[in-house]
Design a protein around this motif. Structure first.
Motif, PDB file in Angstrom:
ATOM      1  N   ALA A  66      30.048  14.399  43.562  1.00  0.00           N
ATOM      2  CA  ALA A  66      28.795  14.865  42.053  1.00  0.00           C
ATOM      3  C   ALA A  66      28.352  15.823  42.186  1.00  0.00           C
ATOM      4  O   ALA A  66      27.653  15.842  40.946  1.00  0.00           O
ATOM      5  N   CYS A  67      26.906  15.375  43.221  1.00  0.00           N
ATOM      6  CA  CYS A  67      25.971  16.491  42.833  1.00  0.00           C
ATOM      7  C   CYS A  67      26.409  17.679  42.966  1.00  0.00           C
ATOM      8  O   CYS A  67      25.894  18.201  42.108  1.00  0.00           O
ATOM      9  N   GLU A  68      27.687  18.704  42.879  1.00  0.00           N
ATOM     10  CA  GLU A  68      27.572  19.401  42.808  1.00  0.00           C
ATOM     11  C   GLU A  68      28.291  20.349  41.595  1.00  0.00           C
ATOM     12  O   GLU A  68      27.518  21.076  40.994  1.00  0.00           O
ATOM     13  N   GLN A  69      28.728  19.206  41.018  1.00  0.00           N
ATOM     14  CA  GLN A  69      29.390  19.446  39.796  1.00  0.00           C
ATOM     15  C   GLN A  69      28.285  19.006  39.353  1.00  0.00           C
ATOM     16  O   GLN A  69      27.829  19.778  37.607  1.00  0.00           O
ATOM     17  N   SER A  70      27.298  17.930  39.072  1.00  0.00           N
ATOM     18  CA  SER A  70      26.102  17.459  38.164  1.00  0.00           C
ATOM     19  C   SER A  70      24.939  19.037  38.368  1.00  0.00           C
ATOM     20  O   SER A  70      24.754  20.090  37.497  1.00  0.00           O
ATOM     21  N   SER A  71      24.562  19.469  39.423  1.00  0.00           N
ATOM     22  CA  SER A  71      24.341  20.998  39.785  1.00  0.00           C
ATOM     23  C   SER A  71      24.503  22.600  38.758  1.00  0.00           C
ATOM     24  O   SER A  71      23.752  23.042  38.868  1.00  0.00           O
ATOM     25  N   ARG A  72      25.745  22.420  38.718  1.00  0.00           N
ATOM     26  CA  ARG A  72      26.765  23.089  38.427  1.00  0.00           C
ATOM     27  C   ARG A  72      26.640  23.307  36.748  1.00  0.00           C
ATOM     28  O   ARG A  72      26.069  23.853  36.002  1.00  0.00           O
ATOM     29  N   GLY A 108      30.322  28.479  43.896  1.00  0.00           N
ATOM     30  CA  GLY A 108      29.216  28.924  43.928  1.00  0.00           C
ATOM     31  C   GLY A 108      29.037  28.281  42.280  1.00  0.00           C
ATOM     32  O   GLY A 108      29.501  27.685  42.117  1.00  0.00           O
ATOM     33  N   LEU A 109      27.727  29.027  41.858  1.00  0.00           N
ATOM     34  CA  LEU A 109      26.855  28.664  40.621  1.00  0.00           C
ATOM     35  C   LEU A 109      26.570  27.493  40.083  1.00  0.00           C
ATOM     36  O   LEU A 109      26.827  26.937  39.516  1.00  0.00           O
ATOM     37  N   CYS A 110      26.599  26.637  41.567  1.00  0.00           N
ATOM     38  CA  CYS A 110      25.772  25.206  41.717  1.00  0.00           C
ATOM     39  C   CYS A 110      24.529  25.237  41.993  1.00  0.00           C
ATOM     40  O   CYS A 110      24.082  24.134  42.625  1.00  0.00           O
ATOM     41  N   GLY A 111      23.725  25.588  41.673  1.00  0.00           N
ATOM     42  CA  GLY A 111      22.166  25.915  42.300  1.00  0.00           C
ATOM     43  C   GLY A 111      21.919  25.647  44.185  1.00  0.00           C
ATOM     44  O   GLY A 111      22.636  26.500  43.675  1.00  0.00           O
ATOM     45  N   SER A 112      20.761  24.756  43.757  1.00  0.00           N
ATOM     46  CA  SER A 112      20.777  24.432  45.812  1.00  0.00           C
ATOM     47  C   SER A 112      21.089  23.657  46.741  1.00  0.00           C
ATOM     48  O   SER A 112      20.615  23.364  47.542  1.00  0.00           O
ATOM     49  N   ILE A 113      22.302  22.855  45.903  1.00  0.00           N
ATOM     50  CA  ILE A 113      23.217  21.579  46.932  1.00  0.00           C
ATOM     51  C   ILE A 113      23.280  23.185  47.848  1.00  0.00           C
ATOM     52  O   ILE A 113      23.337  22.173  48.928  1.00  0.00           O
ATOM     53  N   ASN A 114      24.032  24.474  48.112  1.00  0.00           N
ATOM     54  CA  ASN A 114      24.342  24.725  49.646  1.00  0.00           C
ATOM     55  C   ASN A 114      22.969  25.076  50.070  1.00  0.00           C
ATOM     56  O   ASN A 114      23.233  24.631  51.495  1.00  0.00           O
ATOM     57  N   SER A 115      22.037  25.714  49.785  1.00  0.00           N
ATOM     58  CA  SER A 115      21.045  26.197  50.113  1.00  0.00           C
ATOM     59  C   SER A 115      20.476  25.279  50.993  1.00  0.00           C
ATOM     60  O   SER A 115      19.345  24.777  51.836  1.00  0.00           O
ATOM     61  N   GLY A 116      19.920  23.597  49.769  1.00  0.00           N
ATOM     62  CA  GLY A 116      18.830  22.977  50.701  1.00  0.00           C
ATOM     63  C   GLY A 116      20.054  22.081  51.702  1.00  0.00           C
ATOM     64  O   GLY A 116      19.010  21.504  53.007  1.00  0.00           O
ATOM     65  N   ILE A 117      20.975  21.952  52.092  1.00  0.00           N
ATOM     66  CA  ILE A 117      21.874  21.709  52.976  1.00  0.00           C
ATOM     67  C   ILE A 117      21.976  22.117  54.431  1.00  0.00           C
ATOM     68  O   ILE A 117      21.839  22.662  55.463  1.00  0.00           O
TER      69      ILE A 117
END
Length: 291
Positions: free
Chosen positions: A249-255, A103-112
């Protein structure tokens, strides 16, 4: 001695003194905790930034690896386009949601999760669901118990093609009886922007039926029996590899962005606690001087 409300002036002064010292102690402890959190979030931001740069390089190097080679055959062969079987009106689809394990990576998982829910709608009978990542497992297992097939968690990091090939092979087996495969992932735009995307792929059965009519390459037995399945493995695994690289790449940038925001919030809270600590200490000093 002057008495008010059952308390002597001396006892009242001692009571206020104890309250001031207790408040100072509590504020000091909170300030220490906030500063510790700020140090942690700054460190996590630096780690995420380093990983993001490495993931962006891997994305640039691997995003075109075999991804459009098989699609070019379908676009170039007009005879195969005319002869290939049509799609059914209500196809049964295997949905593959690519999420993260941490976790701790913003909304990438909730968006999916939101995109998958909107895609499924109220009719769940036409879908089967598979997810990559622990966050997807937590998001989909309870609301979709009837169509949830499997979750692949604790995947190897960083992403490599061998991992994507193994995942694609498992997805291929789970897609038996389905008419198409839909991959849901986050597309990397820049360090602070990403957008949810989906790509629809053919199942092995449909791919083999379509490749019977291809005319670009003259393949005879036994080459045809080995080349066409290999082409499908390349077709599915290259798309899976591309989607996983984008999502990593999105996960790390969002984190990185999330930890930066957390550090700023911790800094603002530390400033407020410093002010509160100064006020409480000054009040205690003033009380002692007055007494």
């Amino acid at each position: 001695m002057f008495i008010t409300g059952g308390f002597t002036a001396k006892r009242l002064w001692q009571h206020n003194q104890r309250n001031f010292s207790g408040k100072i102690k509590i504020v000091k402890q909170r300030l220490k905790s906030v500063k510790t959190i700020q140090k942690i979030t700054k460190s996590m931001k630096m780690v995420a930034s380093s990983k993001m740069n490495a993931d962006i390089k891997r994305l640039e190097q691997g995003k075109n690896f075999g991804r459009n080679s098989v699609e070019t055959i379908f676009k170039s062969d007009l005879y195969m386009q005319r002869k290939m079987p049509g799609e059914t009106d209500h196809p049964h689809q295997l949905l593959v949601a690519i999420t993260s394990d941490k976790g701790l990576c913003g909304s990438i998982n909730s968006g999916i999760a939101r995109q998958v829910r909107d895609y499924i709608g109220k009719d769940q009978s036409r879908y089967s669901l598979v997810c990559l990542g622990e966050k997807g497992n937590n998001a989909f297992r309870r609301p979709y118990p009837n169509i949830f097939k499997e979750a692949m968690t604790d995947l190897l990091y960083p992403i490599n093609y061998s991992l994507s090939l193994a995942v694609a092979d498992r997805v291929n087996k789970l897609a038996e009886g389905c008419d198409s495969i839909v991959l849901f992932y986050n597309e990397f735009v820049n360090a602070v922007t990403f957008r949810p995307q989906r790509v629809e792929l053919m199942t092995r059965k449909r791919f083999m039926e379509c490749m019977k009519f291809q005319r670009l390459y003259e393949m005879e037995k036994p080459d045809a029996t080995t080349t066409v399945p290999a082409l499908y493995e390349l077709y599915l695994s290259s798309n899976m590899y591309y989607c996983q690289l984008q999502n990593a790449a999105c996960e790390q940038s969002s984190r990185m962005v999330a930890m930066d925001n957390a550090s700023k919030n911790a800094s603002e809270m530390a400033d407020k606690l410093n002010l509160e600590f100064t006020k409480a200490r000054q009040q205690a000093i003033n009380m002692e001087l007055c007494e």
